[in-house]
Design a protein around this motif. Structure first.
Motif, PDB file in Angstrom:
ATOM      1  N   GLY A 118       0.508  -1.700   0.374  1.00 25.54           N
ATOM      2  CA  GLY A 118      -0.375  -0.130   0.308  1.00 25.54           C
ATOM      3  C   GLY A 118       0.667   0.897   0.193  1.00 25.54           C
ATOM      4  N   GLY A 119       1.603   1.182   0.964  1.00 20.54           N
ATOM      5  CA  GLY A 119       2.742   2.343   0.938  1.00 20.54           C
ATOM      6  C   GLY A 119       3.534   2.333  -0.704  1.00 20.54           C
ATOM      7  N   LEU A 120       3.991   1.931  -1.253  1.00 22.72           N
ATOM      8  CA  LEU A 120       4.905   1.781  -2.505  1.00 22.72           C
ATOM      9  C   LEU A 120       3.555   2.350  -3.527  1.00 22.72           C
ATOM     10  N   VAL A 121       2.406   2.070  -3.595  1.00 23.63           N
ATOM     11  CA  VAL A 121       1.877   2.270  -4.770  1.00 23.63           C
ATOM     12  C   VAL A 121       1.114   3.654  -4.371  1.00 23.63           C
ATOM     13  N   THR A 122       0.989   3.687  -2.831  1.00 24.07           N
ATOM     14  CA  THR A 122       0.113   5.021  -2.776  1.00 24.07           C
ATOM     15  C   THR A 122       1.164   6.239  -2.321  1.00 24.07           C
ATOM     16  N   GLY A 123       2.131   5.934  -1.550  1.00 21.17           N
ATOM     17  CA  GLY A 123       2.714   6.695  -1.198  1.00 21.17           C
ATOM     18  C   GLY A 123       2.713   7.231  -0.006  1.00 21.17           C
ATOM     19  N   ASP A 124       1.623   6.337   0.679  1.00 21.39           N
ATOM     20  CA  ASP A 124       1.164   6.959   2.538  1.00 21.39           C
ATOM     21  C   ASP A 124       1.184   5.513   3.166  1.00 21.39           C
ATOM     22  N   GLU A 125       2.496   5.280   3.355  1.00 21.61           N
ATOM     23  CA  GLU A 125       2.000   3.423   4.219  1.00 21.61           C
ATOM     24  C   GLU A 125       1.529   3.467   5.503  1.00 21.61           C
ATOM     25  N   GLU A 126       1.526   5.171   5.835  1.00 21.04           N
ATOM     26  CA  GLU A 126       0.459   4.915   7.090  1.00 21.04           C
ATOM     27  C   GLU A 126      -0.346   4.709   6.984  1.00 21.04           C
ATOM     28  N   ALA A 127      -1.794   5.417   5.619  1.00 23.25           N
ATOM     29  CA  ALA A 127      -2.761   3.894   5.837  1.00 23.25           C
ATOM     30  C   ALA A 127      -3.504   3.280   5.394  1.00 23.25           C
ATOM     31  N   TYR A 128      -2.015   2.741   5.457  1.00 21.65           N
ATOM     32  CA  TYR A 128      -1.986   0.750   5.520  1.00 21.65           C
ATOM     33  C   TYR A 128      -2.189   0.150   6.844  1.00 21.65           C
ATOM     34  N   ALA A 129      -0.781   1.258   7.303  1.00 19.80           N
ATOM     35  CA  ALA A 129      -0.620   0.336   8.669  1.00 19.80           C
ATOM     36  C   ALA A 129      -2.244   1.224  10.362  1.00 19.80           C
ATOM     37  N   TYR A 130      -2.995   2.105   9.628  1.00 21.13           N
ATOM     38  CA  TYR A 130      -3.840   1.767  10.386  1.00 21.13           C
ATOM     39  C   TYR A 130      -4.639   1.381  10.264  1.00 21.13           C
ATOM     40  N   LEU A 131      -4.914   0.409   8.640  1.00 24.34           N
ATOM     41  CA  LEU A 131      -5.503  -0.750   8.157  1.00 24.34           C
ATOM     42  C   LEU A 131      -5.493  -1.772   8.872  1.00 24.34           C
ATOM     43  N   VAL A 132      -4.334  -1.940   9.179  1.00 28.55           N
ATOM     44  CA  VAL A 132      -3.991  -3.301  10.485  1.00 28.55           C
ATOM     45  C   VAL A 132      -4.062  -3.263  12.054  1.00 28.55           C
ATOM     46  N   ARG A 133      -3.917  -1.702  12.825  1.00 29.32           N
ATOM     47  CA  ARG A 133      -4.296  -1.101  13.575  1.00 29.32           C
ATOM     48  C   ARG A 133      -5.570  -1.335  13.834  1.00 29.32           C
ATOM     49  N   SER A 134      -7.305  -1.574  12.758  1.00 32.99           N
ATOM     50  CA  SER A 134      -8.027  -0.434  13.196  1.00 32.99           C
ATOM     51  C   SER A 134      -8.391  -2.511  12.914  1.00 32.99           C
ATOM     52  N   ILE A 135      -8.085  -3.788  12.153  1.00 31.45           N
ATOM     53  CA  ILE A 135      -7.959  -4.387  12.762  1.00 31.45           C
ATOM     54  C   ILE A 135      -8.324  -5.313  13.823  1.00 31.45           C
ATOM     55  N   ARG A 136      -7.216  -4.793  14.449  1.00 28.28           N
ATOM     56  CA  ARG A 136      -6.247  -5.363  15.779  1.00 28.28           C
ATOM     57  C   ARG A 136      -7.474  -5.304  16.476  1.00 28.28           C
ATOM     58  N   ARG A 137      -7.466  -3.792  16.579  1.00 29.67           N
ATOM     59  CA  ARG A 137      -8.739  -3.679  17.991  1.00 29.67           C
ATOM     60  C   ARG A 137      -9.961  -3.243  17.311  1.00 29.67           C
ATOM     61  N   PHE A 138     -10.113  -3.846  16.981  1.00 27.41           N
ATOM     62  CA  PHE A 138     -11.693  -4.429  16.263  1.00 27.41           C
ATOM     63  C   PHE A 138     -12.820  -5.838  17.176  1.00 27.41           C
ATOM     64  N   PRO A 139     -13.675  -5.474  17.499  1.00 21.35           N
ATOM     65  CA  PRO A 139     -14.709  -6.840  18.372  1.00 21.35           C
ATOM     66  C   PRO A 139     -14.251  -8.182  16.767  1.00 21.35           C
ATOM     67  N   ARG A 140     -14.649  -8.248  17.307  1.00 25.64           N
ATOM     68  CA  ARG A 140     -14.702 -10.677  16.883  1.00 25.64           C
ATOM     69  C   ARG A 140     -15.755 -10.204  16.008  1.00 25.64           C
ATOM     70  N   PRO A 141     -16.253 -10.373  15.250  1.00 24.81           N
ATOM     71  CA  PRO A 141     -17.245 -10.800  14.682  1.00 24.81           C
ATOM     72  C   PRO A 141     -18.471 -11.054  15.324  1.00 24.81           C
ATOM     73  N   LYS A 142     -18.581 -12.152  17.037  1.00 18.23           N
ATOM     74  CA  LYS A 142     -19.603 -12.095  18.009  1.00 18.23           C
ATOM     75  C   LYS A 142     -19.766 -10.968  18.289  1.00 18.23           C
ATOM     76  N   GLU A 143     -18.745 -10.746  18.799  1.00 15.38           N
ATOM     77  CA  GLU A 143     -19.037  -9.722  19.680  1.00 15.38           C
ATOM     78  C   GLU A 143     -19.881  -8.538  19.170  1.00 15.38           C
ATOM     79  N   LEU A 144     -19.288  -8.184  17.396  1.00 13.95           N
ATOM     80  CA  LEU A 144     -19.930  -6.656  16.980  1.00 13.95           C
ATOM     81  C   LEU A 144     -21.462  -7.201  16.669  1.00 13.95           C
ATOM     82  N   SER A 145     -22.098  -8.926  16.444  1.00 12.02           N
ATOM     83  CA  SER A 145     -23.276  -8.969  15.803  1.00 12.02           C
ATOM     84  C   SER A 145     -23.875  -8.608  17.763  1.00 12.02           C
TER      85      SER A 145
END
Length: 230
Positions: A173-200
């Protein structure tokens, strides 16, 4: 911050999605649309469809195609907080009414839509409880909500997909867009996101009923299907 990231990567967002998902993102959206339409029971000849966090319009394109295959007439709306993403979407989905706004305060009347989709957007809501309340408000009674999201799965495939996501995705993501932080944010957001049953459960507390929870290959993306009401 989220808005700035998406404005930054808008022009190459679709290209990166194809690359980092090995084109699976199209498959996930198609399956999500198909599953949602299986449980949709329109009460009128023409239905209203809203895609929240619509981005560049991929989900709207898929919805239009699948509804046309079923002979269902619909009017389409897209909502997104990123002006640059909406500019790209205008070229891809000229049939849709695109609105700049936030899920936490949607500029739509109560009970406006038969079907609402959110593809990879719930993680980015600044106030998830408020946004869920808004989704409930603008959905018609017995309307369908389809949430397509990322999460970690404890299976071997899931662990492999998560390793790839956190290790490789930010680099590409960083190589193609020049904004690696945007895709580092993607990883962080998945890590702290509730699991599917919790979200349900979060949606159920707001008045939704869960219809189905399904993981998609390779168990990094899942679909949560909900209906307004018990």
């Amino acid at each position: 911050m989220v808005k700035e990231h998406f404005n930054s990567i808008a022009e190459r967002y679709d290209l990166v999605n194809r690359l980092i998902s090995l084109n699976l993102d199209r498959c996930w959206r198609r399956k999500a649309c198909e599953e949602a339409l299986k449980v949709l029971s329109p009460s009128e000849d023409k239905i209203s469809v809203l895609d929240v966090a619509c981005g560049t319009g991929d989900m709207l394109r898929c919805l239009r195609k699948k509804l046309a295959e079923k002979g269902i007439d619909a009017e389409f709306y897209g909502l997104d907080c990123s002006e640059n993403m909406l500019e790209v979407a205008k070229k891809k989905v000229p049939f849709a009414r695109l609105v700049h706004g936030f899920a936490e305060d949607m500029p739509f009347r109560d009970e406006s839509f038969d079907l609402i989709t959110v593809a990879f957007g719930v993680r980015n809501f600044s106030d998830r409880e408020k946004a869920i309340g808004e989704l409930y408000r603008v959905l018609k009674p017995s309307g369908v909500l389809a949430v397509l999201e990322f999460s970690r799965n404890p299976s071997f495939l899931g662990k492999t997909a998560w390793f790839y996501t956190k290790s490789v995705v930010p680099l590409i993501g960083g190589l193609v867009t020049g904004d690696e932080e945007a895709y580092a944010y993607l990883v962080r957001s998945i890590r702290r996101f509730p699991r599917p049953k919790e979200l349900s459960k979060e949606f159920e507390r707001a008045g939704f009923s869960t219809l189905r929870l399904r993981w998609f290959f390779p168990r990094i993306a899942f679909l949560l299907l909900l209906r307004k009401g018990r």
